[in-house]
Design a protein around this motif. Sequence first.
Motif, mmCIF file in Angstrom:
data_model
loop_
_atom_site.group_PDB
_atom_site.id
_atom_site.type_symbol
_atom_site.label_atom_id
_atom_site.label_comp_id
_atom_site.label_asym_id
_atom_site.label_seq_id
_atom_site.Cartn_x
_atom_site.Cartn_y
_atom_site.Cartn_z
ATOM 1 N N LYS A 19 7.531 11.550 4.677
ATOM 2 C CA LYS A 19 8.086 10.535 3.674
ATOM 3 C C LYS A 19 9.290 10.739 3.017
ATOM 4 O O LYS A 19 8.679 12.193 2.027
ATOM 5 C CB LYS A 19 7.729 9.716 3.114
ATOM 6 C CG LYS A 19 6.661 8.360 3.431
ATOM 7 C CD LYS A 19 7.099 7.227 4.747
ATOM 8 C CE LYS A 19 6.117 6.806 5.253
ATOM 9 N NZ LYS A 19 5.282 5.782 4.827
ATOM 10 N N LEU A 28 2.266 12.084 1.895
ATOM 11 C CA LEU A 28 2.357 11.514 3.494
ATOM 12 C C LEU A 28 3.769 11.004 3.884
ATOM 13 O O LEU A 28 4.153 10.321 4.929
ATOM 14 C CB LEU A 28 3.123 9.927 2.444
ATOM 15 C CG LEU A 28 1.609 9.516 1.439
ATOM 16 C CD1 LEU A 28 1.980 8.254 0.328
ATOM 17 C CD2 LEU A 28 0.542 8.165 2.607
ATOM 18 N N GLU A 81 1.011 3.844 2.080
ATOM 19 C CA GLU A 81 1.455 4.218 2.927
ATOM 20 C C GLU A 81 2.683 3.132 3.287
ATOM 21 O O GLU A 81 3.650 3.688 4.730
ATOM 22 C CB GLU A 81 -0.166 4.180 3.745
ATOM 23 C CG GLU A 81 -0.979 4.522 3.940
ATOM 24 C CD GLU A 81 -2.138 4.294 2.671
ATOM 25 O OE1 GLU A 81 -2.234 3.520 2.502
ATOM 26 O OE2 GLU A 81 -2.629 5.662 2.616
ATOM 27 N N GLU A 82 2.704 1.908 2.981
ATOM 28 C CA GLU A 82 3.997 0.902 3.535
ATOM 29 C C GLU A 82 5.085 2.029 2.566
ATOM 30 O O GLU A 82 6.245 1.004 3.047
ATOM 31 C CB GLU A 82 3.733 -0.046 2.821
ATOM 32 C CG GLU A 82 2.758 -0.707 3.465
ATOM 33 C CD GLU A 82 2.203 -2.050 3.522
ATOM 34 O OE1 GLU A 82 3.304 -3.088 3.758
ATOM 35 O OE2 GLU A 82 1.209 -2.509 2.445
ATOM 36 N N SER A 102 0.867 -1.035 -0.160
ATOM 37 C CA SER A 102 0.286 0.374 -0.360
ATOM 38 C C SER A 102 1.126 1.372 0.019
ATOM 39 O O SER A 102 2.539 1.510 0.345
ATOM 40 C CB SER A 102 -0.435 0.042 0.938
ATOM 41 O OG SER A 102 0.318 0.729 2.079
#
Length: 342
Positions: A116, A114, A83-84, A81
């Motif tokens: 990241k 996100l 988010e991962e 996903s």
Amino acid sequence: MNHNLPITIPHPPTILAIETSCDETAVAIIAGEDKLLAGEVASQIALHQPYGGVVPEVASRNHLTQLKPLIDRALNTSGISIEEIDAFAATTGPGLATSLMLGASAAKGLSIGLQKPWLAINHLEGHLLSPFFGNENGVEPCVALVVSGGHTLLVVIEEVGSYRVIGQTRDDAAGEAFDKVGKLLRLPYPAGPRIDRLAREGDRTRFNFPRSMLHSGDFHFSFSGLKTAVRTMLPKFDDDSLPDVCASFQEAVVDVLVQKTIAAAKAEHRRLIAVSGGVSCNSRLRERFRQACDENGIRLLLAAPELCTDNAAMIAHVAARRFVRGQFSPLETDIDPNLRLV
Ligand code: KG4
Ligand code: ZN
């Protein structure tokens, strides 16, 4: 380093990388430095073929429509996903400004949304390190040849991030020579793969084309004289001689690339040669490099065929090696169409 983001370094990281420097839209997802979970490439070749080359406006419009579905497909293929994903990477140069902008903006947007890290990756470094994808010793010191549509570079690699360019083309890149000669011979763009196929049926000794700068005493290249030689001899060719012209032209390019790379490895006292870029798909170039390295007791790493022409796996691969070193990019890092390797 982007200090605004809460960075914890997972090991191994999962990275999504985007490549849109020219006419291929590509997305890859990698786990660690070498485990490719998805590698999607949407080629635009058919769209540009009627123009005999890449039209920047057509390329960027297409990246725009292809990118989102391609990201979705890569996530689907990998079973991961969004988010991962631990970081987002994109090619920021060199390339077409309007094409680079799309991939870089998408990756930056995802990294902001996100929370990241973002990694700006040099397309040339993507090609340069692609022969080391899956190499059990990682990136090793060597002499590397990058031969693509836009670049012909001889590079001494010490380690990841430590490169010295010792040779480059004075005019046309090797792939450009294939494409321009192909145009003269009325072959569809990009002509490299076509010339490669036709050459297999041809006599490579029939036409004696020039090997420019073969004995120049340095590691630079020039291919525009070869193109002119083909143009000058055009009236002498008939339809039946096409495979012989292709084989003779290809042999001239390959001769110079192989002999200069071997000479560079000897001069730099390197026992390893790494070859990458679109032209490194060429079957005769691969064959001649295998022979020459064998004869000279030099180890050879050729980029896997699927990593030779533009792809996002090679961008993800560099991004992963940057990530484990904590070398993230500030959000301000922008595209640079003229970005150099060093
Ligand atoms: O690396 P790449 O996909 O794009 C750039 O970064 O430029 O390289 C594309 C180039 C084109 O010029 C194409 O004609 C050439 O690589 N090419 C080949 C072969 N396959 C692709 N040239 C010779 N033989 C091939 N089999
Ligand atoms: Zn490329």
